[in-house]
Design a protein around this motif. Structure first.
Motif, mmCIF file in Angstrom:
data_model
loop_
_atom_site.group_PDB
_atom_site.id
_atom_site.type_symbol
_atom_site.label_atom_id
_atom_site.label_comp_id
_atom_site.label_asym_id
_atom_site.label_seq_id
_atom_site.Cartn_x
_atom_site.Cartn_y
_atom_site.Cartn_z
ATOM 1 N N VAL A 38 37.162 55.237 68.705
ATOM 2 C CA VAL A 38 37.757 56.145 69.381
ATOM 3 C C VAL A 38 39.028 57.256 69.014
ATOM 4 C CG1 VAL A 38 38.257 56.825 71.284
ATOM 5 C CG2 VAL A 38 36.176 54.972 70.551
ATOM 6 N N LEU A 39 39.624 58.314 69.003
ATOM 7 C CA LEU A 39 40.912 59.103 69.028
ATOM 8 C C LEU A 39 40.523 59.377 69.870
ATOM 9 C CD1 LEU A 39 42.222 59.920 66.326
ATOM 10 C CD2 LEU A 39 41.542 61.694 66.270
ATOM 11 N N LYS A 40 42.092 59.640 70.510
ATOM 12 C CA LYS A 40 42.175 59.728 71.740
ATOM 13 C C LYS A 40 43.643 60.670 71.562
ATOM 14 C CE LYS A 40 40.021 56.120 74.704
ATOM 15 N NZ LYS A 40 41.299 55.619 76.500
ATOM 16 N N GLU A 41 44.076 62.014 72.202
ATOM 17 C CA GLU A 41 45.403 62.636 72.515
ATOM 18 C C GLU A 41 45.816 63.266 70.912
ATOM 19 O OE1 GLU A 41 47.523 60.937 75.065
ATOM 20 O OE2 GLU A 41 45.987 60.352 76.840
ATOM 21 N N ALA A 42 45.498 63.840 70.223
ATOM 22 C CA ALA A 42 45.486 63.263 68.772
ATOM 23 C C ALA A 42 45.557 65.386 69.105
ATOM 24 C CB ALA A 42 44.110 63.713 67.710
ATOM 25 N N GLU A 43 47.106 66.201 68.260
ATOM 26 C CA GLU A 43 46.980 67.546 67.894
ATOM 27 C C GLU A 43 46.693 67.611 66.552
ATOM 28 O OE1 GLU A 43 50.968 68.577 68.911
ATOM 29 O OE2 GLU A 43 51.187 66.736 69.844
ATOM 30 N N VAL A 44 46.056 68.822 66.168
ATOM 31 C CA VAL A 44 45.131 69.357 65.018
ATOM 32 C C VAL A 44 47.181 70.049 64.175
ATOM 33 C CG1 VAL A 44 44.273 71.333 64.029
ATOM 34 C CG2 VAL A 44 43.507 70.093 66.144
ATOM 35 N N ARG A 45 47.091 69.568 63.017
ATOM 36 C CA ARG A 45 48.234 70.193 62.478
ATOM 37 C C ARG A 45 47.680 71.919 62.058
ATOM 38 N NH1 ARG A 45 50.642 66.677 57.895
ATOM 39 N NH2 ARG A 45 50.001 68.363 57.131
ATOM 40 N N GLU A 46 49.086 72.426 62.762
ATOM 41 C CA GLU A 46 48.632 74.024 62.212
ATOM 42 C C GLU A 46 48.058 74.654 61.051
ATOM 43 O OE1 GLU A 46 51.480 72.319 63.825
ATOM 44 O OE2 GLU A 46 51.280 72.686 65.854
ATOM 45 N N ASP A 47 49.227 74.071 59.873
ATOM 46 C CA ASP A 47 49.081 74.268 58.291
ATOM 47 C C ASP A 47 47.591 73.793 57.732
ATOM 48 O OD1 ASP A 47 49.697 71.021 58.982
ATOM 49 O OD2 ASP A 47 50.622 71.808 56.656
ATOM 50 N N VAL A 48 47.064 73.240 58.218
ATOM 51 C CA VAL A 48 45.559 72.331 58.115
ATOM 52 C C VAL A 48 44.960 73.465 57.123
ATOM 53 C CG1 VAL A 48 43.209 71.989 58.436
ATOM 54 C CG2 VAL A 48 45.522 71.008 59.381
ATOM 55 N N SER A 67 34.633 60.122 70.317
ATOM 56 C CA SER A 67 34.446 58.696 69.403
ATOM 57 C C SER A 67 33.274 58.378 69.499
ATOM 58 C CB SER A 67 33.868 57.893 71.325
ATOM 59 O OG SER A 67 33.434 56.568 71.249
ATOM 60 N N ILE A 68 33.245 58.168 67.676
ATOM 61 C CA ILE A 68 31.885 57.711 66.450
ATOM 62 C C ILE A 68 31.787 56.069 66.669
ATOM 63 C CG2 ILE A 68 31.496 57.679 64.508
ATOM 64 C CD1 ILE A 68 34.222 59.781 64.322
ATOM 65 N N SER A 69 30.352 56.264 67.055
ATOM 66 C CA SER A 69 29.549 54.647 67.344
ATOM 67 C C SER A 69 28.875 54.993 65.621
ATOM 68 C CB SER A 69 28.703 54.194 67.738
ATOM 69 O OG SER A 69 29.697 54.373 68.972
ATOM 70 N N PHE A 70 28.766 53.762 65.002
ATOM 71 C CA PHE A 70 28.279 53.513 63.713
ATOM 72 C C PHE A 70 27.653 52.188 63.543
ATOM 73 C CE2 PHE A 70 32.682 53.338 62.972
ATOM 74 C CZ PHE A 70 32.672 53.125 62.453
ATOM 75 N N ASN A 71 26.460 51.814 62.389
ATOM 76 C CA ASN A 71 26.385 50.927 62.137
ATOM 77 C C ASN A 71 27.296 50.865 61.132
ATOM 78 O OD1 ASN A 71 25.437 47.966 61.147
ATOM 79 N ND2 ASN A 71 23.680 49.124 61.846
ATOM 80 N N VAL A 72 27.934 49.720 61.008
ATOM 81 C CA VAL A 72 29.219 49.096 59.960
ATOM 82 C C VAL A 72 28.163 48.222 58.371
ATOM 83 C CG1 VAL A 72 30.809 47.483 58.854
ATOM 84 C CG2 VAL A 72 30.628 47.715 61.372
ATOM 85 N N SER A 73 26.815 47.819 58.844
ATOM 86 C CA SER A 73 26.578 47.927 57.737
ATOM 87 C C SER A 73 25.457 48.574 56.896
ATOM 88 C CB SER A 73 25.177 46.912 57.991
ATOM 89 O OG SER A 73 23.691 47.358 59.301
ATOM 90 N N MET A 74 25.502 50.034 57.280
ATOM 91 C CA MET A 74 25.345 50.895 56.899
ATOM 92 C C MET A 74 25.583 51.116 55.673
ATOM 93 S SD MET A 74 25.899 54.347 58.907
ATOM 94 C CE MET A 74 27.751 55.431 58.296
#
Length: 81
Positions: A38-48, A67-74
């Motif tokens: 889960v990632l919250k309140e992130a700013e995109v860098r202007e120079d990307v 939010s990204i859900s995944f199976n660690v076993s993969m």
């Protein structure tokens, strides 16, 4: 992190390293565990996008929450037959 598997620790490290290339994320706003990121309140860098020489310029950006859900076993090694 306490109780995290080796694979979870590896994935966390890679995500934290690569996210810094694109985003500014407050340390307490990036959560990982239980096969979920889960990632919250992130700013995109202007120079990307500067090196892409696009006909547009990025002046700013913001990710409220993703939010990204995944199976660690993969990410585990496949058995050889």
């Amino acid at each position: 992190p306490c109780g995290a598997s080796v694979m979870e620790s590896f994935i966390r490290k890679v995500l934290e390293q690569k996210l810094g290339d694109f985003l500014r994320v407050p340390e307490d706003k990036c959560q990982f565990g239980a096969s979920r990121f889960v990632l919250k309140e992130a700013e995109v860098r202007e120079d990307v996008f500067d090196d892409l020489h696009l006909p547009v310029a990025l002046r700013g950006g913001f990710i409220d929450e993703i939010s990204i859900s995944f199976n660690v076993s993969m990410f585990g090694a496949a058995s050889a037959n």
